[in-house]
Motif scaffolding. Sequence first.
Motif, mmCIF file in Angstrom:
data_model
loop_
_atom_site.group_PDB
_atom_site.id
_atom_site.type_symbol
_atom_site.label_atom_id
_atom_site.label_comp_id
_atom_site.label_asym_id
_atom_site.label_seq_id
_atom_site.Cartn_x
_atom_site.Cartn_y
_atom_site.Cartn_z
ATOM 1 N N LEU A 17 -2.397 -0.139 9.389
ATOM 2 C CA LEU A 17 -2.063 0.666 8.205
ATOM 3 C C LEU A 17 -1.442 -0.228 7.124
ATOM 4 C CD1 LEU A 17 -1.758 3.595 6.981
ATOM 5 C CD2 LEU A 17 0.550 3.597 7.937
ATOM 6 N N ILE A 18 -0.542 -1.098 7.537
ATOM 7 C CA ILE A 18 0.102 -2.015 6.590
ATOM 8 C C ILE A 18 -0.940 -2.948 5.960
ATOM 9 C CG2 ILE A 18 1.743 -3.943 6.407
ATOM 10 C CD1 ILE A 18 3.510 -2.418 8.378
ATOM 11 N N GLY A 19 -1.860 -3.426 6.783
ATOM 12 C CA GLY A 19 -2.936 -4.292 6.274
ATOM 13 C C GLY A 19 -3.739 -3.587 5.198
ATOM 14 N N TRP A 20 -4.008 -2.323 5.410
ATOM 15 C CA TRP A 20 -4.803 -1.539 4.448
ATOM 16 C C TRP A 20 -4.040 -1.397 3.122
ATOM 17 C CZ3 TRP A 20 -6.208 4.347 4.806
ATOM 18 C CH2 TRP A 20 -7.390 4.590 4.105
ATOM 19 N N ILE A 21 -2.746 -1.163 3.224
ATOM 20 C CA ILE A 21 -1.921 -1.019 2.009
ATOM 21 C C ILE A 21 -1.901 -2.351 1.250
ATOM 22 C CG2 ILE A 21 0.407 -0.540 1.134
ATOM 23 C CD1 ILE A 21 0.878 1.179 3.638
ATOM 24 N N LEU A 22 -1.693 -3.436 1.992
ATOM 25 C CA LEU A 22 -1.557 -4.750 1.338
ATOM 26 C C LEU A 22 -2.849 -5.194 0.649
ATOM 27 C CD1 LEU A 22 0.663 -6.656 3.925
ATOM 28 C CD2 LEU A 22 1.344 -5.806 1.664
ATOM 29 N N GLU A 23 -3.987 -4.771 1.223
ATOM 30 C CA GLU A 23 -5.287 -5.108 0.609
ATOM 31 C C GLU A 23 -5.370 -4.619 -0.828
ATOM 32 O OE1 GLU A 23 -8.573 -3.160 2.607
ATOM 33 O OE2 GLU A 23 -8.251 -4.434 4.368
ATOM 34 N N GLN A 24 -4.656 -3.512 -1.078
ATOM 35 C CA GLN A 24 -4.853 -2.841 -2.344
ATOM 36 C C GLN A 24 -3.797 -3.191 -3.400
ATOM 37 O OE1 GLN A 24 -3.824 1.136 -2.624
ATOM 38 N NE2 GLN A 24 -5.644 1.747 -3.732
ATOM 39 N N LEU A 39 6.581 -4.341 4.392
ATOM 40 C CA LEU A 39 6.100 -4.282 3.006
ATOM 41 C C LEU A 39 7.069 -5.024 2.084
ATOM 42 C CD1 LEU A 39 4.710 -0.623 2.848
ATOM 43 C CD2 LEU A 39 3.392 -2.759 2.927
ATOM 44 N N ALA A 40 8.369 -4.853 2.315
ATOM 45 C CA ALA A 40 9.352 -5.549 1.477
ATOM 46 C C ALA A 40 9.210 -7.067 1.636
ATOM 47 C CB ALA A 40 10.762 -5.107 1.855
ATOM 48 N N LYS A 41 8.917 -7.490 2.853
ATOM 49 C CA LYS A 41 8.787 -8.926 3.120
ATOM 50 C C LYS A 41 7.542 -9.506 2.440
ATOM 51 C CE LYS A 41 10.611 -12.303 5.476
ATOM 52 N NZ LYS A 41 12.021 -12.669 5.347
ATOM 53 N N LYS A 42 6.435 -8.755 2.530
ATOM 54 C CA LYS A 42 5.165 -9.286 1.988
ATOM 55 C C LYS A 42 5.051 -9.072 0.487
ATOM 56 C CE LYS A 42 3.444 -9.569 6.321
ATOM 57 N NZ LYS A 42 3.052 -10.440 7.210
ATOM 58 N N LEU A 43 5.854 -8.156 -0.054
ATOM 59 C CA LEU A 43 5.754 -7.851 -1.485
ATOM 60 C C LEU A 43 7.115 -8.094 -2.142
ATOM 61 C CD1 LEU A 43 3.843 -4.448 -1.062
ATOM 62 C CD2 LEU A 43 2.843 -6.626 -1.797
ATOM 63 N N PRO A 44 7.375 -9.333 -2.524
ATOM 64 C CA PRO A 44 8.718 -9.668 -3.042
ATOM 65 C C PRO A 44 9.076 -8.906 -4.318
ATOM 66 C CG PRO A 44 7.287 -11.619 -2.933
ATOM 67 C CD PRO A 44 6.490 -10.496 -2.413
ATOM 68 N N ASN A 45 8.077 -8.378 -5.037
ATOM 69 C CA ASN A 45 8.392 -7.627 -6.257
ATOM 70 C C ASN A 45 8.509 -6.127 -6.013
ATOM 71 O OD1 ASN A 45 8.428 -9.855 -8.079
ATOM 72 N ND2 ASN A 45 6.227 -10.012 -7.713
#
Length: 282
Positions: free
Chosen positions: A101-108, A131-137
């Motif tokens: 699920l996280i992979g799907w969100i990050l793809e977008q 998500l916080a870790k992979k998306l610093p903004n």
Amino acid sequence: MQLKSLHVFLKNGLIGYYSKDEIDAFFYRLCDAHLKLKRIDVSLKSDTVVSPQTFEYFEESLQRLLKYEPIQYIIGSTSFCGLDFIVDEKVLIPRPETEELIGWILEQIDSSKPIKILDIGTGSGCIAICLAKKLPNAEVYAMDVSSGALSIAKLNAKANQVEVTFIEASVLDWKNQDLVVDVIVSNPPYVRESEKEMMSPNVLDHEPHLALFVENNNPLLFYKAIIDICKINLKKDGFIYFEINEYLAEDTKSLFSLDAFGTVQLKTDIFSKNRMIRAKRC
Ligand code: GLN
């Protein structure tokens, strides 16, 4: 007692309860957690004499494994999306399907842009923290009704060095007009009471039922409440992502009214089970 005899001790105690491969895997995980020894080092140091404390730790772990307690609770942690998470009986053990699920969100998501995300029913905090870790903004919010779960989620945010704003509330009565986000994500309880008989004792007897089960006659209760929240707290053109019950995929899809949501997409997991859904707010 030598390390190799400790291995035999665990095997003799657990045989008949678990397969040989599972017992070996437990042994190496316990060595890693307690002795900080990787598998290769265990083989190289198999003649090392272990301390009485180490023997006690293995003996206690053996007793817990005999009660089918999950190894993740025994060692107190698990790995998820490449990060370490503290877990105990207050939280569900993060599952591989949730990594998908996280992979799907990050793809977008464009990670260079600021974005606000709300995770509903955060449990150990695994979705919000990854998500916080992979998306610093990203500005990440995470809600849960269980104060016990939130205490673990806060430790996990700290250990993984991310900022998450935690909210203690029930999704069934949470109201907030001010927080408007780009993405809402949730892995709410979705297993029907009637599905209990298909579940193994390590889940059924040890993981929090509050995080897992819903009544047979209203299994989509949490999905309905979250979709209502989206109508207030999700931006136009924002996305809602859910992990779902594979047997209720079409029913879940039909909860999204056409006036409030555009494209609604189901997605299968690696076992080809309908496991995720996303919809765009319009
Ligand atoms: N996927 C989990 C399981 O099958 C359930 C997670 C949930 O209820 N949200 O054990």
